[in-house]
Scaffold this motif. Structure first.
Motif, PDB file in Angstrom:
ATOM      1  N   ASP A  75      45.293   5.612  17.154  1.00  0.00           N
ATOM      2  CA  ASP A  75      46.145   6.617  17.775  1.00  0.00           C
ATOM      3  C   ASP A  75      46.393   7.786  16.834  1.00  0.00           C
ATOM      4  O   ASP A  75      46.426   8.947  17.263  1.00  0.00           O
ATOM      5  CB  ASP A  75      47.477   5.982  18.195  1.00  0.00           C
ATOM      6  N   ARG A  85      40.214  14.832  20.732  1.00  0.00           N
ATOM      7  CA  ARG A  85      41.080  15.161  21.863  1.00  0.00           C
ATOM      8  C   ARG A  85      40.292  15.897  22.944  1.00  0.00           C
ATOM      9  O   ARG A  85      40.468  15.667  24.130  1.00  0.00           O
ATOM     10  CB  ARG A  85      42.269  16.015  21.402  1.00  0.00           C
ATOM     11  N   LYS A  88      38.279  13.460  24.923  1.00  0.00           N
ATOM     12  CA  LYS A  88      39.100  12.724  25.873  1.00  0.00           C
ATOM     13  C   LYS A  88      39.381  13.567  27.114  1.00  0.00           C
ATOM     14  O   LYS A  88      39.382  13.073  28.236  1.00  0.00           O
ATOM     15  CB  LYS A  88      40.414  12.302  25.220  1.00  0.00           C
ATOM     16  N   ALA A  92      38.328  13.011  31.259  1.00  0.00           N
ATOM     17  CA  ALA A  92      39.351  12.969  32.294  1.00  0.00           C
ATOM     18  C   ALA A  92      39.063  13.948  33.433  1.00  0.00           C
ATOM     19  O   ALA A  92      39.859  14.068  34.345  1.00  0.00           O
ATOM     20  CB  ALA A  92      40.723  13.270  31.698  1.00  0.00           C
ATOM     21  N   ALA A 117      42.695   7.321  35.171  1.00  0.00           N
ATOM     22  CA  ALA A 117      43.728   8.066  34.457  1.00  0.00           C
ATOM     23  C   ALA A 117      45.010   8.041  35.271  1.00  0.00           C
ATOM     24  O   ALA A 117      45.051   7.555  36.407  1.00  0.00           O
ATOM     25  CB  ALA A 117      43.269   9.512  34.223  1.00  0.00           C
ATOM     26  N   ARG A 118      46.077   8.575  34.675  1.00  0.00           N
ATOM     27  CA  ARG A 118      47.324   8.712  35.424  1.00  0.00           C
ATOM     28  C   ARG A 118      47.141   9.774  36.503  1.00  0.00           C
ATOM     29  O   ARG A 118      46.439  10.753  36.314  1.00  0.00           O
ATOM     30  CB  ARG A 118      48.471   9.082  34.497  1.00  0.00           C
ATOM     31  N   THR A 158      49.063  19.056  33.676  1.00  0.00           N
ATOM     32  CA  THR A 158      47.731  19.153  34.265  1.00  0.00           C
ATOM     33  C   THR A 158      47.576  20.529  34.899  1.00  0.00           C
ATOM     34  O   THR A 158      48.433  21.414  34.737  1.00  0.00           O
ATOM     35  CB  THR A 158      47.497  18.031  35.293  1.00  0.00           C
ATOM     36  N   ASP A 219      44.767  12.699  29.413  1.00  0.00           N
ATOM     37  CA  ASP A 219      45.521  12.172  28.275  1.00  0.00           C
ATOM     38  C   ASP A 219      45.503  13.165  27.129  1.00  0.00           C
ATOM     39  O   ASP A 219      44.529  13.861  26.918  1.00  0.00           O
ATOM     40  CB  ASP A 219      44.895  10.836  27.823  1.00  0.00           C
TER      41      ASP A 219
END
Length: 219
Positions: A75, A85, A88, A92, A117-118, A158, A219
């Protein structure tokens, strides 16, 4: 009485013992004491097994601790490495599906695949300002409703490029082309799956359009 092997975990941890296979307990005790009493060897074997299990439990605890440290380091690395980053964020992104058999439209796509993903579900937005006042006309209301959707997206971290679906509800009789032009002026060229529905009216009197959305949160 047939000879049987020790359990692997037990025999591995029986340090100091010369035997790697367990002789039948009753036969060994008969040779030693003249009776098939199994108490001594039973306790000896049980004690060794308990020691082995205790050591195994200790090693498992250490392994869990090390895994926790690895997760923390991972992390920290992802937090301090800009390149990672960016990777990632790339994973997404949504994927547009435009089969050759269907008409291609520059304003929307036929389908969207979302990554694991969320997800953000934006509730229906009307053409209202921050004070709650409703603007006049389909053009002004549609542009403001789109701005409200963008505001919710930004608050969740987002944006329109991560939107998988837009639902637009227009009141019967309004000029859909005017509404489309107004929404495009705010939304831009971010293609996504879109459903337009004609309705008899909305819950709020005077509302001519309502827009909701589903988006991925990177993320």
């Amino acid at each position: 009485m047939a000879d049987r092997s020790c359990p692997p975990l037990v025999s591995r941890w029986l340090h100091g013992r010369k035997r790697t296979r367990c002789e039948p307990v009753a036969a060994r005790n008969t040779a030693r004491f003249g009776a098939p009493a199994a108490s001594y060897e039973t306790w000896e074997y049980a004690g060794s097994a308990k020691t082995a299990l205790d050591q195994l439990e200790t090693q498992l605890d250490e392994l869990i601790h090390h895994l926790s440290e690895v997760c923390l380091l991972r992390d920290l690395y992802l937090h301090t490495n800009p390149g990672t980053r960016q990777e990632k964020l790339m994973t997404a992104k949504t994927t547009h599906i435009d089969p050759e058999e269907l008409h291609h439209n520059p304003a929307f796509t036929q389908g969207v695949i979302t990554p694991a993903a969320r997800m953000l579900h934006v509730g229906g937005q009307l053409g209202t300002e921050s004070t709650g006042s409703l603007l006049d006309g389909i053009e002004a209301q549609t542009a403001q409703a789109m701005r409200n959707v963008l505001t919710v997206l930004a608050a969740a971290g987002t944006g329109p490029e991560h939107v998988a679906k837009l639902n637009i509800y227009l009141v019967n009789g309004v000029d859909a082309q005017v509404g489309y032009a107004a929404s495009r002026s705010v939304w831009g060229d971010h293609r996504t799956a879109i459903t337009v529905v004609s309705t008899a009216g909305h819950a709020r009197p005077g509302a001519l359009v309502e827009i909701d959305a589903v988006a991925v949160i990177p993320d």
